[in-house]
Motif scaffolding. Structure first.
Motif, mmCIF file in Angstrom:
data_model
loop_
_atom_site.group_PDB
_atom_site.id
_atom_site.type_symbol
_atom_site.label_atom_id
_atom_site.label_comp_id
_atom_site.label_asym_id
_atom_site.label_seq_id
_atom_site.Cartn_x
_atom_site.Cartn_y
_atom_site.Cartn_z
ATOM 1 N N ALA A 334 3.034 -5.863 -13.239
ATOM 2 C CA ALA A 334 2.307 -4.650 -12.892
ATOM 3 C C ALA A 334 2.146 -5.223 -11.656
ATOM 4 O O ALA A 334 1.193 -4.751 -10.719
ATOM 5 C CB ALA A 334 1.488 -4.595 -13.963
ATOM 6 N N ALA A 335 1.835 -6.486 -11.317
ATOM 7 C CA ALA A 335 1.249 -7.097 -10.255
ATOM 8 C C ALA A 335 1.792 -6.836 -9.238
ATOM 9 O O ALA A 335 1.849 -6.779 -7.871
ATOM 10 C CB ALA A 335 1.336 -8.694 -9.701
ATOM 11 N N PHE A 336 2.655 -6.431 -8.721
ATOM 12 C CA PHE A 336 4.138 -5.874 -7.574
ATOM 13 C C PHE A 336 3.714 -5.159 -6.677
ATOM 14 O O PHE A 336 2.710 -4.071 -7.601
ATOM 15 C CB PHE A 336 5.577 -5.129 -8.178
ATOM 16 N N GLY A 337 3.030 -5.344 -5.503
ATOM 17 C CA GLY A 337 2.137 -4.118 -5.178
ATOM 18 C C GLY A 337 1.018 -5.046 -4.478
ATOM 19 O O GLY A 337 0.438 -3.954 -3.669
ATOM 20 N N LEU A 338 0.564 -5.804 -5.301
ATOM 21 C CA LEU A 338 -1.394 -6.669 -4.935
ATOM 22 C C LEU A 338 -0.836 -7.759 -3.338
ATOM 23 O O LEU A 338 -0.079 -7.346 -3.248
ATOM 24 C CB LEU A 338 -1.272 -6.884 -6.157
ATOM 25 N N LYS A 339 -1.670 -7.701 -2.943
ATOM 26 C CA LYS A 339 -1.773 -8.360 -1.904
ATOM 27 C C LYS A 339 -1.471 -9.662 -2.060
ATOM 28 O O LYS A 339 -0.040 -10.355 -1.071
ATOM 29 C CB LYS A 339 -3.268 -8.624 -1.312
ATOM 30 N N THR A 551 15.368 -13.997 -5.807
ATOM 31 C CA THR A 551 13.301 -13.848 -5.929
ATOM 32 C C THR A 551 13.317 -13.672 -4.583
ATOM 33 O O THR A 551 13.888 -14.107 -4.470
ATOM 34 C CB THR A 551 13.098 -14.556 -6.580
ATOM 35 N N THR A 552 12.736 -12.153 -4.630
ATOM 36 C CA THR A 552 12.191 -11.724 -3.355
ATOM 37 C C THR A 552 10.892 -12.171 -3.419
ATOM 38 O O THR A 552 10.312 -11.317 -2.714
ATOM 39 C CB THR A 552 12.760 -11.016 -2.532
ATOM 40 N N ALA A 553 10.299 -12.544 -4.411
ATOM 41 C CA ALA A 553 8.816 -12.561 -5.187
ATOM 42 C C ALA A 553 8.502 -13.241 -3.928
ATOM 43 O O ALA A 553 6.610 -12.977 -3.450
ATOM 44 C CB ALA A 553 8.307 -12.987 -6.317
ATOM 45 N N THR A 554 8.500 -14.967 -2.994
ATOM 46 C CA THR A 554 7.700 -15.066 -2.495
ATOM 47 C C THR A 554 6.970 -14.179 -0.997
ATOM 48 O O THR A 554 6.504 -14.748 -0.789
ATOM 49 C CB THR A 554 8.330 -16.290 -2.219
ATOM 50 N N ALA A 555 8.150 -13.068 -0.929
ATOM 51 C CA ALA A 555 7.830 -12.592 0.345
ATOM 52 C C ALA A 555 6.570 -11.416 0.213
ATOM 53 O O ALA A 555 7.396 -10.512 -1.406
ATOM 54 C CB ALA A 555 8.935 -11.491 0.474
ATOM 55 N N THR A 556 6.249 -11.712 0.867
ATOM 56 C CA THR A 556 4.806 -10.290 -0.314
ATOM 57 C C THR A 556 4.960 -8.865 0.500
ATOM 58 O O THR A 556 5.556 -8.848 1.325
ATOM 59 C CB THR A 556 3.648 -11.151 0.888
ATOM 60 N N PRO A 557 4.837 -7.960 -0.302
ATOM 61 C CA PRO A 557 5.099 -6.957 -0.280
ATOM 62 C C PRO A 557 4.324 -5.923 0.971
ATOM 63 O O PRO A 557 3.013 -6.711 0.428
ATOM 64 C CB PRO A 557 5.088 -6.288 -1.243
ATOM 65 N N LYS A 558 4.674 -5.292 1.444
ATOM 66 C CA LYS A 558 3.412 -4.310 2.124
ATOM 67 C C LYS A 558 2.541 -3.672 0.921
ATOM 68 O O LYS A 558 2.882 -2.669 0.504
ATOM 69 C CB LYS A 558 3.387 -3.854 3.178
ATOM 70 N N PRO A 559 1.322 -3.687 0.645
ATOM 71 C CA PRO A 559 0.847 -3.072 -0.200
ATOM 72 C C PRO A 559 0.916 -1.434 -0.107
ATOM 73 O O PRO A 559 1.084 -0.556 -0.664
ATOM 74 C CB PRO A 559 -0.425 -3.733 -0.176
ATOM 75 N N ALA A 560 0.408 -1.208 1.199
ATOM 76 C CA ALA A 560 -0.002 0.100 1.270
ATOM 77 C C ALA A 560 1.375 1.058 1.088
ATOM 78 O O ALA A 560 0.942 2.520 0.537
ATOM 79 C CB ALA A 560 -0.263 0.340 2.856
ATOM 80 N N ALA A 561 2.411 0.564 1.436
ATOM 81 C CA ALA A 561 3.594 1.368 1.641
ATOM 82 C C ALA A 561 4.137 1.459 0.113
ATOM 83 O O ALA A 561 4.662 2.660 -0.152
ATOM 84 C CB ALA A 561 5.024 0.261 2.485
ATOM 85 N N VAL A 562 3.951 0.208 -0.808
ATOM 86 C CA VAL A 562 3.802 0.165 -2.249
ATOM 87 C C VAL A 562 3.572 1.300 -2.990
ATOM 88 O O VAL A 562 4.047 1.998 -3.610
ATOM 89 C CB VAL A 562 4.213 -1.410 -2.681
ATOM 90 N N LEU A 563 2.120 1.060 -2.804
ATOM 91 C CA LEU A 563 1.203 1.732 -3.700
ATOM 92 C C LEU A 563 1.544 3.160 -3.051
ATOM 93 O O LEU A 563 1.319 4.300 -3.794
ATOM 94 C CB LEU A 563 0.106 1.891 -2.909
ATOM 95 N N SER A 564 1.528 3.530 -1.578
ATOM 96 C CA SER A 564 2.374 5.315 -1.350
ATOM 97 C C SER A 564 3.022 5.655 -2.513
ATOM 98 O O SER A 564 3.619 6.144 -3.179
ATOM 99 C CB SER A 564 2.141 5.425 0.319
#
Length: 570
Positions: A334-339, A551-564
């Motif tokens: 569930a952590a995808f989208g966290l900072k 894996t692309t997990a090392t690249a931190t996703p942009k939280p705002a875009a992901v959550l939206s």
């Protein structure tokens, strides 16, 4: 080819030793049976020291082998090392000590001692294969290799009808779980066209619910149910009480660790594949895992409160502990989208790996104490079809069995207290640190209130703490019976004549297993060198798995875009 053989040498060594033990099992000699556990321990020690050497400077596979079937990185290395170390404790608990070398106070396998220990080594080999597998065919074979020997071990562990009944129940329910897994694996292959876990992972794109068919979700859900049986997780937990009670105590200790470990490792690999290369799991899988975690914790603890047989108490506590580990796995996907998603995912997986070690150590000590304490000598009026009294278990199993024995056998009582305090999660024990590490990733959602799963994860932490408090009731009940209740038939009062001391089963191997378990529980729970070493190992193993090839997990996703985007999809 040489690299593949080098990576699988622990499996080959244990398999070769198991074959040798099968041959020794055909020799009708007490001397041959005396040699069997020595060979089993020697093989496991060789694996432990060899893996430590590989960890310190040997070759590790950061990419799959040339067959695309095996991947032995730090994650697999840790699982193998842990399983081999805990397996040594199982061999010590099962050490044959009677004159004919056919068993001990809690275990009686007759002349099948060679076969019994060979099956134990094969079961551990199954965990090794699950840890190394990068292919769903090898993954299934490893799971079944870890499980099938336990069906036999339950049935032959003691000459009581309850043991054979437990073995039959366990076998048929295990066959059902295998069918569920095969159903899921077949659809997983059919929808992706590959049996390689890394290739399957690259074809899963669950982002915002697109790019993933209903058939793929069905495959993942069916595999979740199959793995739930191995974990004794709700809804496939109902066998645990009968099987744990029916099996001999050393086998019960093994059942609490081996199937659970193979199931949790297989589940981690499934979730990694279903989350795609960016660890973005489908919402339905996150919600389902959340529900299973809550139900497993709650049902396990409530059923544990209702038991009078201590082995059944530990059976349902094992269900609850599976729920605790599922808490961390829920945070993992569930952590995808966290900072700091990659960091939280690493913490979550490290928490599961730490808890596996903690549970294996502290639970084995509790079963070892039960083996040493004597059981009741009466047969409770039970007779076979010919009217002959049925034999008793030989070692303590019920609360009445252990009543007052902690006062007579202080060391064993204190050892059980340490194990129970750790299983509860009290400070200065490895169980306390384990619970802290599995809830810490879920607490990370507190800092991202806009995350779609933030409230669910915070509630998951609250429910975990409530369940840990509930579990204290039956763990402390065990300690209370040991020290505060009168022995069976003992009169308490002025002028009472003390009853003769109950005979205590004495065994150097079992005593050594208890000592090692208590030492590990305290060393990894209150002494910094032990805590630091174990946490470093689990973090290294977890980081290596979270950052799998592709894996692309090392690249931190942009939280705002992901959550939206997730909010729009919901």
């Amino acid at each position: 080819m040489n690299s593949l053989l080098y990576s699988l040498w622990p499996e080959l060594l244990l398999t070769a030793t198991a074959c040798l033990l099968f041959v020794l099992g055909a020799v009708p000699s007490a001397n041959a049976r005396r040699l069997v556990p020595i060979l089993a321990v020697a093989a496991l020690l060789a694996v432990v020291f060899g893996l430590l050497r590989s960890e310190d400077g040997g070759r590790l596979m950061t990419e799959p082998d040339f067959t695309n079937t095996v991947l032995v990185g730090k994650f697999a290395l840790y699982i193998k090392l842990l399983s081999a170390a805990v397996a040594i404790l199982f061999v010590l608990l099962s050490w044959p000590t009677d004159p004919a070398r056919t068993g001990n106070s809690a275990l009686n396998v007759g002349t099948e001692v060679g076969e019994f220990f060979a099956l134990m080594l094969l079961s551990i080999t199954g965990i090794f294969l699950v840890a190394s597998a990068n292919d769903i065919i090898l993954l299934f074979l490893g799971i079944e290799l870890a499980s099938i020997p336990t069906y036999i071990m339950v049935s032959i562990s003691r000459p009581l009808p309850v043991a054979q009944e437990a073995g039959v129940k366990y076998f048929f329910l295990g066959a059902m779980a295998a069918a569920l897994m095969l159903f899921g694996f077949s659809y997983l292959y059919g929808t992706t066209g590959s049996t390689s876990l890394l290739e399957i992972r690259s074809k899963f794109h669950p982002g915002m619910g697109t790019g993933q068919s209903a058939w793929q979700l069905l495959a993942v859900i069916m595999l979740l149910m199959g793995f739930a049986f191995k974990l004794a997780a709700v809804p496939l937990h109902t066998y645990a009480g009968d099987v744990y009670q029916g099996a001999a105590t050393p086998v019960t200790a093994l059942l609490a660790f081996v199937p659970k470990t193979s199931g949790i490792v297989a589940l981690i690999k499934l979730l990694a594949a279903a989350s795609g290369p960016d660890w973005h799991a489908p919402d339905v899988i996150i919600k389902l895992l959340w529900i299973i975690a809550v139900l497993t914790m709650t049902v396990g603890n409530i059923l544990g409160l209702m038991q009078s047989n201590i082995k059944r108490v530990f059976a349902y506590s094992s269900v609850a502990h599976s729920g605790y580990m599922l808490v961390a796995l829920t945070a993992l996907i569930a952590a995808f989208g966290l900072k700091d998603a990659a960091e939280v995912q690493t913490q979550a997986l490290a928490g599961v790996l730490f808890y596996l070690c903690a549970y294996g150590i502290m639970n084995t000590g509790a079963f070892g104490v039960l083996m040493m304490l004597p059981g009741r000598t009466d047969t409770h009026g039970r007779h076979d079809a010919d009217g002959n009294p049925l034999p008793t278990a030989g070692s303590a199993e019920t609360f009445d069995d252990i009543a007052g024995l902690g006062r007579r056998h202080i060391a064993l009582g204190l050892a059980m207290a340490v194990a129970c305090f750790s299983l509860t999660g009290l400070p200065l024990t490895v169980g306390f640190l384990g619970k802290i590490l599995i809830i810490t990733p879920a607490l990370a959602f507190w800092h991202t209130p806009g995350h779609p799963f933030a409230h669910m994860m915070i509630w998951l932490v609250v429910l975990t703490m409530i369940n840990a408090a509930i579990s204290a009731a039956y763990y402390l009940k065990i300690v209370a019976f040991l020290f505060l209740r009168p022995e069976h038939g003992e009169t308490i009062g002025v002028g009472a004549v003390p009853r003769a001391a109950a005979p205590l089963f004495r065994s150097v191997p079992v005593t050594l297993a208890i000592v090692l378990s208590v030492f590990g529980t305290l060393y990894f729970g209150m002494f910094w060198p032990g805590i630091s070493d174990l946490t470093t190992r689990v973090k290294s193993a977890a980081a290596g798995f979270v950052q799998l090839p592709g894996t692309t997990a090392t690249a931190t996703p942009k939280p705002a875009a992901v959550l939206s985007a997730r909010a729009d999809a919901r």
